[in-house]
Design a protein around this motif. Structure first.
Motif, mmCIF file in Angstrom:
data_model
loop_
_atom_site.group_PDB
_atom_site.id
_atom_site.type_symbol
_atom_site.label_atom_id
_atom_site.label_comp_id
_atom_site.label_asym_id
_atom_site.label_seq_id
_atom_site.Cartn_x
_atom_site.Cartn_y
_atom_site.Cartn_z
ATOM 1 N N CYS A 164 -8.971 -2.482 -15.952
ATOM 2 C CA CYS A 164 -7.639 -2.032 -15.164
ATOM 3 C C CYS A 164 -7.857 -2.211 -13.691
ATOM 4 N N ILE A 165 -6.715 -2.469 -12.831
ATOM 5 C CA ILE A 165 -6.742 -3.144 -11.568
ATOM 6 C C ILE A 165 -5.810 -2.050 -10.669
ATOM 7 N N CYS A 167 -2.955 -0.680 -10.574
ATOM 8 C CA CYS A 167 -1.622 -0.818 -10.136
ATOM 9 C C CYS A 167 -0.769 0.333 -10.191
ATOM 10 N N TYR A 168 -1.019 1.158 -11.202
ATOM 11 C CA TYR A 168 -0.191 2.233 -11.298
ATOM 12 C C TYR A 168 1.323 2.158 -12.075
ATOM 13 N N CYS A 170 1.449 1.968 -15.345
ATOM 14 C CA CYS A 170 1.467 2.714 -16.572
ATOM 15 C C CYS A 170 1.895 4.170 -16.329
ATOM 16 N N PHE A 194 -6.974 5.729 -15.857
ATOM 17 C CA PHE A 194 -5.688 6.054 -16.126
ATOM 18 C C PHE A 194 -5.583 6.322 -18.021
ATOM 19 N N CYS A 214 1.724 -2.931 -18.334
ATOM 20 C CA CYS A 214 0.196 -3.183 -18.088
ATOM 21 C C CYS A 214 -0.093 -4.549 -17.814
ATOM 22 N N PHE A 219 -4.153 -1.793 -21.754
ATOM 23 C CA PHE A 219 -3.371 -1.071 -23.143
ATOM 24 C C PHE A 219 -2.766 -2.453 -23.947
HETATM 25 S S1 SF4 Z 1 -0.972 -0.658 -15.613
HETATM 26 FE FE1 SF4 Z 1 -2.361 1.104 -15.568
HETATM 27 S S2 SF4 Z 1 -3.872 0.656 -16.834
HETATM 28 FE FE2 SF4 Z 1 -2.703 -1.199 -16.600
HETATM 29 S S3 SF4 Z 1 -3.866 -2.327 -14.558
HETATM 30 FE FE3 SF4 Z 1 -2.116 -1.072 -14.057
HETATM 31 S S4 SF4 Z 1 -2.872 0.970 -13.421
HETATM 32 FE FE4 SF4 Z 1 -4.612 -0.033 -14.748
#
Ligand code: SF4
Ligand code: SF4
Ligand code: FES
Length: 1015
Positions: A164-165, A167-168, A170, A194, A214, A219
């Motif tokens: 995970c990075i 990024c929010y 998801c 997450f 994502c 995921f």
């Molecule tokens: S989409 Fe969610 S799980 Fe994937 S990198 Fe961004 S915050 Fe992390």
């Protein structure tokens, strides 16, 4: 320009990016603009549909402005949070911005496992692309990495949190847009997690979209992992989802002759960039053990009796057997709403239009016919007096949405997600007052919490959308129709009033009417799932009256009406109607007899042979009737891809190709003809149904199919004979399309193993399979995605952009149409003049009297209020995203999530019948007696029983209907109603050949049919 991006901010401004000037729409964000203009600017948290939150700091640019004293100032700013105004100037190439972006990604990667070689995302990973783009190539951090436990999230989505990075994306998709409650973000600082609060299956019907939004490998698709292939080793082709009537665009991927996964394909008018989980994960039916791979005659695979024969010889043998059934005999054909137009048309050509029956349930026959009639009919020049069918894209322009009788989450899932997205993005009074741009997602979310909902729902039972509605009312279809007609009267007093409204109903009508009157662009959503013709007509009548408000006295209709809306008056209304199957509308447009008529023709001895095209008739009508058909012992020829109760009894079975293995056309709920293309060639004796039927006609010396060499020839014949389908040839380029002599490559340039794939059989490089039906090649040589026509776009890819996040490279601009031409062709409502909206023209509809027809139908008369009949229940269908579509039930993950059969009642009725958890119910309809476990469904109105629609293990029931119910003992061993998904096909050798026993025909051990012996 879509209001989705501009937030209604009109006008053009000049912006400067890296020294180049552009005229752009004011109010958009600078990342959107830079990407639309072809700049490579990294991003993670921004998403074209979900907008900006400024979380990842990856889209940093130098932003210039002029200080108070006229001096030039600048700073590092996030392009995704910077609004385009007159003179806005940014530098992407600025040295400090470049360094900032590289350092940000280095920070994000501190604890990343750097496990690309074993990561399922590898090859189409946005994080990989952005890491390369920012130049972060050396890992300096030598400390301990933070690690997280992963979760079991069910059969569809795999979880690897260490990638995970933060990024929010998801949680924004899952919670904010798709409305999920079982997923979230936990922790703080560098310990942000997450997932769910504990292991467990993700509840959302849209969970699979996590895999695509994502940007890393947190995921991934769990079903793909079960038969994994690197993404660059998948051959792909444009396709259409076959699991409901919306016709979402998909990109299936295949390897080694097996379908490995399905991802979304961009469709601006239908599903945008998302899919529901039925559409994404139902694909495994293509690989199911129940697939029919060999032609067979009276339960002996042709190959069994001629093991040494070539595949072609075996096909010939099966055709000979089929020809015996038809030569000189009276045949009828039963088509299918899940087969393509081309396959259905070929069957119609074989048996003749007078002997072609549609194979729809009576309810679907009537109601899909109404859907077409509402649009003004399907004939040449159709549309006169009709309402243009609404598209999903129309929802985003709405200011109020009224759902009448549909549980969208389960009957048309992507329409549910479209409504949710609209609720999130629609402009509200506060946003307009304080000029919140619609891409400013965090601000939008906060503002929405303070705004009243603009969604109104009336349905037989509670649905997942209810929690977002201003009002959700549960009633029978008749009572919902009364509501719709009362609303119509409120909007237009010339429409008849509804008598006998209760005080509560009157109060509800008043509230809904107020919302309707205030709506400038209302959207009415209805459909056929409840099985009520009256409700469908009432919905259409309401939409019609609302639409008429916009254009009365407005010459030319649409454009002016839109102007009226912009100026504060009512604009055009839209009516979106759902249908059950991928080609329900196409088949009904083709025209043909009813299923009971077909069965009656056999019973009267008017048909010696029945040809059934991919249709388990036990799902369409009472089993008694289908059994009766077989009891009359006609010759039955079945063309089907999967074993079912029909193939189990057919005398000759010809294996037909699925959507993944053939090219053809479906017409979706809004009358949009869309072409799907084979992603892998049909294996073994499998072939397209129309090819079987063409060859059969050849055997019979029939001329109809002479010259049908490829699917274009079938389409040409279809267009020529049936003018309602004129235009489908232009839904996609013909098979002869070439660019500089090249076809479009199904395989990416990096496709590997071509020379080794068949090395166990031969070390020589095999010639690629030939596809005569399309301009797509089973090869890595050919035109790539950047140059392919939009309708042939095989995958989302462009140099440096290997993931779905590179979609903008293939669009005219972010969220705009795909480059290189149109996709699909609208067939319904074409006769309507005027213009505007995703649905196209509406003018002529509006010009007609509002008190007249409901679309192309007479205005309905309000029924009396529903009254209980002692001892009797109203039986209504309950639909399930996992369970009501039989194809997807062959996918193990979907099967896992489907409910067991049941009969549902509300608490009051359960008390009345003395029912408790674990009890069984017996249901009687004329000629039908069903036992199933009782289930409590609190929201059902009293006197109503909910019966799951299409669920394996439940027999066909005529719904809506009436029946008697009583508590009963559990049967000793419940018998399934027939061959269910997951159940083994019957033992061919032991199955009775008596199911097909034409008088005088004998079948010799060598399999040669004694054709001459047939009468
Ligand atoms: S989409 Fe969610 S799980 Fe994937 S990198 Fe961004 S915050 Fe992390
Ligand atoms: S909404 Fe329907 S067409 Fe779209 S992906 Fe889901 S099942 Fe397929
Ligand atoms: S994309 Fe701009 S901050 Fe994330």
């Amino acid at each position: 320009m879509s209001a989705e991006r501009t937030n209604g901010a009109p006008g053009l401004v000049t912006v400067i990016i890296d020294g180049r000037e552009f005229r752009v729409e004011a109010g958009r964000n600078m990342l959107d603009i830079a990407l639309s203009r072809g700049f490579d600017l990294p991003f993670f948290c921004w998403h074209p549909l979900m907008g900006s939150i400024g979380a990842c700091r990856q889209c940093a640019v130098r932003l210039y402005w002029t200080g108070r004293n006229g001096e030039e100032k600048s700073e590092i700013a996030m392009a995704c949070m910077t609004e385009a105004q007159e003179g806005t100037r940014i530098d992407i190439d600025d040295e400090e911005a470049v360094r900032f972006r590289a350092e940000m990604i280095e920070l994000m990667m501190l604890s990343h496992p750097h496990d690309c070689p074993v990561c399922d995302e590898g090859g189409e990973c946005h994080l990989q692309d952005m890491t390369v783009m920012t130049g972060h190539s050396y890992r300096r951090y030598a400390g301990l990495k933070r690690t997280f436990p992963n979760q079991d999230l069910g059969p569809f989505v795999a979880h690897e949190m260490n990638r995970c990075i933060t990024c929010y994306r998801c949680t924004r998709l899952y919670n904010d847009y798709a409305g999920g409650h079982d997923f979230g973000v936990f922790g703080l600082r560098d310990q942000v997690y997450f997932g769910r609060d504990r292991d467990g299956t993700l509840e959302s019907e849209f969970s699979g979209n996590l895999v695509e939004v994502c940007p890393t490998g947190v995921f991934t698709d769990k079903t793909l992992a079960g038969h994994y292939s690197r993404k660059w080793d998948l051959q792909t082709a444009p396709s259409v989802c076959p699991h409901c009537g919306l016709g979402c665009s998909t990109t299936p991927g295949a390897r080694y002759g097996e379908l490995r996964r399905v991802v979304s394909r961009y469709s601006r008018e239908v599903n945008k960039m998302f899919l529901c989980d039925r559409g994404r994960y139902g694909y495994e039916y293509v690989n199911a053990p129940q697939r029919i791979r060999e032609a067979r005659v009276a339960w002996r695979p042709a190959s069994q009796v001629a093991a040494q024969a070539t595949q072609d010889a075996r096909r010939e043998q099966a055709l000979d057997a089929a020809a015996v059934m038809l030569r000189g005999r009276r045949a009828i054909g039963i088509g299918s709403p899940r087969a393509s137009l081309e396959d259905n048309y070929a069957l119609r050509a074989l048996v003749g239009s007078d002997h072609f029956y549609l194979g729809l349930s009576e309810t679907d026959y009537d109601l899909v016919g109404e859907v077409i009639a509402v649009a003004g009919g399907a004939g040449a020049g159709g549309g006169a007096g009709g309402l243009p069918p609404g598209a999903l894209a129309d929802v985003q322009e709405a200011d109020a949405v009224f759902i009448l009788g549909e549980d969208l989450t389960n009957t048309a899932p992507m329409l549910d997600l479209t409504v949710r997205t609209w609720l999130r993005l629609r402009p509200t009074a506060q946003e307009e007052r304080v000029h919140i741009r619609r891409w400013n997602d965090a601000a939008i979310g906060r503002a929405k919490r303070r705004e009243p909902s603009a969604l109104w729902i009336a349905a037989p039972h509670a649905g997942k959308l209810d929690e977002l509605a201003a009002d959700a009312w549960h009633a029978t279809p008749d009572d919902i129709a009364r509501l719709a007609l009362a609303l119509t009267h409120e909007v237009d007093p010339a429409s008849p009033a509804v008598a006998d409204l209760s005080d509560a109903e009157r109060e509800r009508v008043a509230r809904w009417a107020e919302a309707l009157r205030g709506g400038r662009r209302p959207v009415i959503i209805g459909g056929v799932s409840g099985g009520s013709r009256l409700l469908l007509r009432a919905s259409a009548h309401l939409a019609r009256v609302l639409d008429a408000r916009a254009g009365v006295g407005v010459p030319g209709g649409g454009a002016e009406a839109g102007g009226a809306a912009a100026g504060g008056g009512p604009g055009p209304a839209r009516l979106i109607l759902t249908v059950p199957e991928p080609n329900s509308v196409g088949l009904r447009m083709m025209g043909g007899g009813r299923l009971p008529q077909a069965i009656a023709a056999v019973a009267r001895g008017e048909a010696d042979t029945v040809v059934i095209l991919d249709n388990d008739l036990y799902r369409r009508t009472a089993s008694l009737l289908v059994d009766d058909l077989f009891r009359r012992e006609p010759d039955v020829l079945a063309l089907a891809p999967l074993e079912d109760r029909i193939t189990a009894q057919a005398g000759v079975v010809l294996p037909s190709a699925t959507v993944a293995e053939s090219t053809g056309t479906f017409v979706n709920n809004e009358g949009r003809a869309q072409r799907f293309f084979s992603v892998l060639p049909p294996a073994g004796e499998t072939r397209e149904a129309w090819r079987w039927l063409r060859d059969l006609m050849g055997r019979l010396d029939r001329q109809e199919a002479r010259g049908w060499n490829d699917v274009d020839d079938v389409i040409a014949a279809l267009e020529h004979e049936l003018p309602q389908f004129r235009g489908i040839a232009t839904a996609a380029p013909r098979a002869g399309w070439r660019l500089a002599g090249s076809e479009v490559a199904r395989q990416p340039r990096r496709f590997s193993g071509r020379t080794a794939m068949d090395a166990d059989a031969s070390v020589h490089e095999p010639a690629p399979d030939v596809d005569r039906d399309s301009a797509l090649a089973y090869s890595l040589e050919g035109v790539g995605p950047g140059q392919a026509p939009a309708a042939l776009l095989p995958r989302t890819w462009s140099p440096g952009w290997n993931s779905a996040s590179g979609l903008h490279k293939l669009q005219e601009e972010v969220n705009g149409p795909l480059r290189n031409g149109p996709v699909g062709e609208r067939l319904l409502g074409r006769g309507l003049a005027g213009g505007g909206g995703a649905s196209g023209p509406a003018g002529s509809a509006r010009a007609a009297s509002s008190a007249g027809a409901s679309g192309g139908l007479p205005a309905p008369v309000a029924p009396a209020a529903s009254a209980a009949r002692p001892g009797e229940f109203v039986l209504l269908p309950v639909h399930h995203i996992y369970g009501s579509d039989d194809r997807s039930m062959y996918a193990p993950g979907v099967l896992d999530r489907a409910p067991a059969p049941y009969i549902a009642l509300c608490q009051a009725d359960a008390d009345r019948l003395g029912l408790a958890a674990g009890d069984w119910l017996e249901l009687w309809q004329p000629w039908m007696d069903v036992r199933a476990p009782f289930r409590l469904l609190m929201s059902l109105p009293e006197g109503v029983a909910g019966v799951p629609s299409g669920l394996p293990g439940m027999p066909f029931l005529s719904l809506p209907g009436r029946g008697r119910l009583a508590r009963c003992d559990a049967p000793p061993s419940p018998e399934p109603a027939g061959l269910a998904p997951g159940q083994d096909p019957p033992d061919h050798a032991s199955a009775s050949a008596a199911a097909w026993a034409p008088a005088g025909a004998t079948w010799e051990p060598d399999g040669a049919p004694d054709g001459e012996a047939k009468p």
